[in-house]
Design an enzyme around this catalytic site. Sequence first.
Site, short mmCIF file in Angstrom:
data_model
loop_
_atom_site.label_atom_id
_atom_site.label_comp_id
_atom_site.label_asym_id
_atom_site.label_seq_id
_atom_site.Cartn_x
_atom_site.Cartn_y
_atom_site.Cartn_z
N GLY A 267 33.60 48.29 44.94
CA GLY A 267 32.27 47.69 45.03
C GLY A 267 32.17 46.68 46.16
O GLY A 267 31.23 46.71 46.94
N ALA A 268 33.16 45.78 46.22
CA ALA A 268 33.08 44.71 47.21
C ALA A 268 34.41 43.96 47.23
O ALA A 268 35.27 44.20 46.39
CB ALA A 268 31.95 43.75 46.88
N GLU A 270 36.27 39.99 48.08
CA GLU A 270 36.00 38.55 48.17
C GLU A 270 36.71 37.83 49.31
O GLU A 270 36.99 36.63 49.18
CB GLU A 270 36.38 37.91 46.83
CG GLU A 270 37.90 37.85 46.53
CD GLU A 270 38.44 39.00 45.69
OE1 GLU A 270 37.81 40.07 45.67
OE2 GLU A 270 39.50 38.83 45.06
N GLU A 304 31.79 38.32 43.55
CA GLU A 304 32.58 38.03 44.76
C GLU A 304 32.47 36.55 45.13
O GLU A 304 33.44 35.92 45.54
CB GLU A 304 32.15 38.92 45.93
CG GLU A 304 32.17 40.42 45.65
CD GLU A 304 33.45 40.94 45.04
OE1 GLU A 304 34.52 40.36 45.27
OE2 GLU A 304 33.38 41.94 44.28
#
Length: 886
Positions: A267-268, A270, A304
């Site tokens: 998804g993403a 950090e 995140e």
Amino acid sequence: MRTEQPKMIYLKDYQVPDYLIDETHLTFELYEDHSLVHAQLVMRRNPDAGAGLPPLVLDGQQLELLELKLDDRPLGAGDYQLSDSHLTLQPTQERFVIDSSVRIHPESNTALEGLYKSGSMFCTQCEAEGFRKITYYLDRPDVMSKFTTTVSAEQHAYPVLLSNGNPIASGVEEGGRHWATWEDPFKKPAYLFALVAGDLWCVEDSFTTMSGREVALRIYVEPENIDKCQHAMDSLKKSMKWDEEVYGREYDLDIFMIVAVNDFNMGAMENKGLNIFNSSCVLAKADTATDAAHQRVEAVVAHEYFHNWSGNRVTCRDWFQLSLKEGFTVFRDAEFSADMNSRTVKRIEDVAYLRTHQFAEDAGPMAHPVRPDAFIEISNFYTLTVYEKGSEVLRMIHTLLGSETFRKGSDLYFERHDGQAVTCDDFIQAMEDASGRDLSQFKRWYTQAGTPRLAVSEAFDAATRTYSLTFRQSCPATPGQNDKLPFVIPVELGLLDAQGQDLPLRLQGERAAVGRSRVLSVTEAEQTFTFVDMPAKPLPSLLRGFSAPVKLSFPYSRDQLMFLMQHDSDGFNRWEAGQQLSVQVLQELIGQQQRGETMQLDQRLVTALRSLLENDRLDQAMVAEMLSLPGEGYLTEISEVADVDAIHSAREFARQQLAEALFEPLWQRYQANRKLSRNTPYVAEAAHFARRSLQNIALSYLMLTERAEVLAACLEQYEVCDNMTERLTALAVLVGSNFDTEKAEALTAFAEHFKDNPLVMDQWFSVQAACTLPGGLARVQQLMQHPAFTLKNPNKVRALIGAFAGQNPVNFHAVDGSGYRFLSDQVIILNALNPQIAARLLAPLTRWAKYDSNRQGLMKAELQRILASGELSSDVFEVVSKSLAG
Ligand code: B3K
Ligand code: ZN
């Protein structure tokens, strides 16, 4: 692809690093057919690692070493050893500097790990062990270093050059190239490193922190997406504020950046100050993204961002501790979403997801504790167990300690460990120190895998006016763990009187009642709690809010469940009562179907749902949730042996019957809500989500009746709406219907209209992949030929192949094994292209133990075929070999 035999890595073998890297100075020269990476590492012997100067072993994979220096002295081939995965050399002093230059090939990196190209931009993904594909390094989270990064690239194609921290210098070179230098003042492990170069536009805003510092906020996207960033920006500002208010956490750099990329495995990510996102988790605008997508963007942006403290400022000592940052951060983002939207609806969605998917994982061959003790490939452990069950573990601590004490514990944790790489034990220690409570038994949640069962029985004694509840806990064996010790299980409960009111709760031995809903700690294998002052036998409402991730059973009658649906003061448990009622009714239909009897729907379900539909004072989102029958995935999970076809036809039969019986109230609610939707511009807020969710579930039932007026309404909704939520639902119900002409027309029109928007095309693929009408595999195979499809893009793979295998059980589990064969064919191809995606795609085949012996045989044969297919990545090897061993 590995050439060494994959080997198991154990938590018990953890050792502190022999050397530390105080400073990391990186220079990237990006070109179209290769890139160069120069790294200067300022190193020293780790004082905690003992005496002497052992060899220095740096991680590195797929790197072409061009130059290597130790304290400015060039090293020749005899001065170091190189293998597929390591570079070893002998330091001669406590402190030294290593300079290396390597050549890498981001332009042909299809695994999307390390430095790679997504479309025309360069980007990185380093967690967990991707940095070793960029340069030789101590690629482990307990080595934290200060980074400076210089990026140089051709200026016209890559006007934007980004890395972690703050920009400190930039300039142009001869020959149309330019460069920029970034400095990150915070020490960080290499997995948080990021670099982006591309032709990007950005949306800018700012946030003033609680201490009055102004932070620049930027979201970078490809130019055509610049109009789809506002929702993510709003979500970011809300997250920053929430983390200040709820956790006292302030942002620490002068700039926070998000970059959206189309090709991304997860998804993403950090990365410090420079989050890189799958575009599906950033871009959201009414006409192209559904309500669910808007909520996902809000949640992932928050997740995140929250990592900046729970993950970056305080990170993990080793990857076995992954849930330290992930479980905690999922818990944080879930509470954020609950505060921003409807708390009860958020909880219902999360629990439904957990029980369908995490419970299945925890019962399968890949089952592992929240803190695993061994792995072959860490990428395989970014799991539902580490994330979702990990979050449930944090929620239980929160429930047991209460929010004030929990906050004291989190403050102490952040203060004590700022700038450190720590363990789950350190987190628990902070909670113990802040609360004065002993959590040693509780810690079994971190070490024992499997979903505990909690069987509850009752006894009422009219003479003594006492009511007792007896809890018996047990936990099934999981790979490598046969005998489990009792868990600490917080059970929130209430006792309802005949009017449905919560009774005051006084346990035997207590001087007075303590509230009307309270948390009991079940800590023994068998334990009885006796309530006094009970004038009559009450009805228990157990595990309110799903206070523990367990399978609770209590012998409720259907009438009692209907009573709880109406009266329980806990919204979650009202929904849960409805689910349990539906499960009972559906299981009865499944039995009738299996015995060849005519299916007969228990009319009590009709009555219960009718009263919800006719009550317009209820929260519409709750009504929508309660109208949703338990999914086929959940019905599979709770079956001993899942009968795929009987589950599907029983559930479809029930939906059909409900649609006919409840046509009037459904049609009325649909029309009222549709009218409002037509006359209200799109707003991404809870009340609007609620209205559309009831409208859309009503439409999905109504279409089952195949009435002309419903088809007309569906086509009208498809054509006349300003948002993807209404349009996609209309499309999905058409796709699931027998109105072949209208369906074909809508699919064609949709694809023509949205052909240039890959995220919308993903949704177009998904609704077709999930369609349960016969012929599913042929449709999917046809769609793989569509020009918008490619195996190289993870979102496309998930949208089409993942949706087919995961959301279309009747077609995927076709009795001839064609679905299994198709999936393993794709896994074999993807194993070479993108091992992480290949290993994830495999999950449905690992669940073979749930099915009849014929299907089991077919599924295992496909796993065998993958195993024999050639050189496997460690990712695929681990999942396949464990699945066959289980
Ligand atoms: N921390 C990342 C996970 C990346 C894993 C890649 N194998 C996403 C997240 O949980 O925020
Ligand atoms: Zn995370």
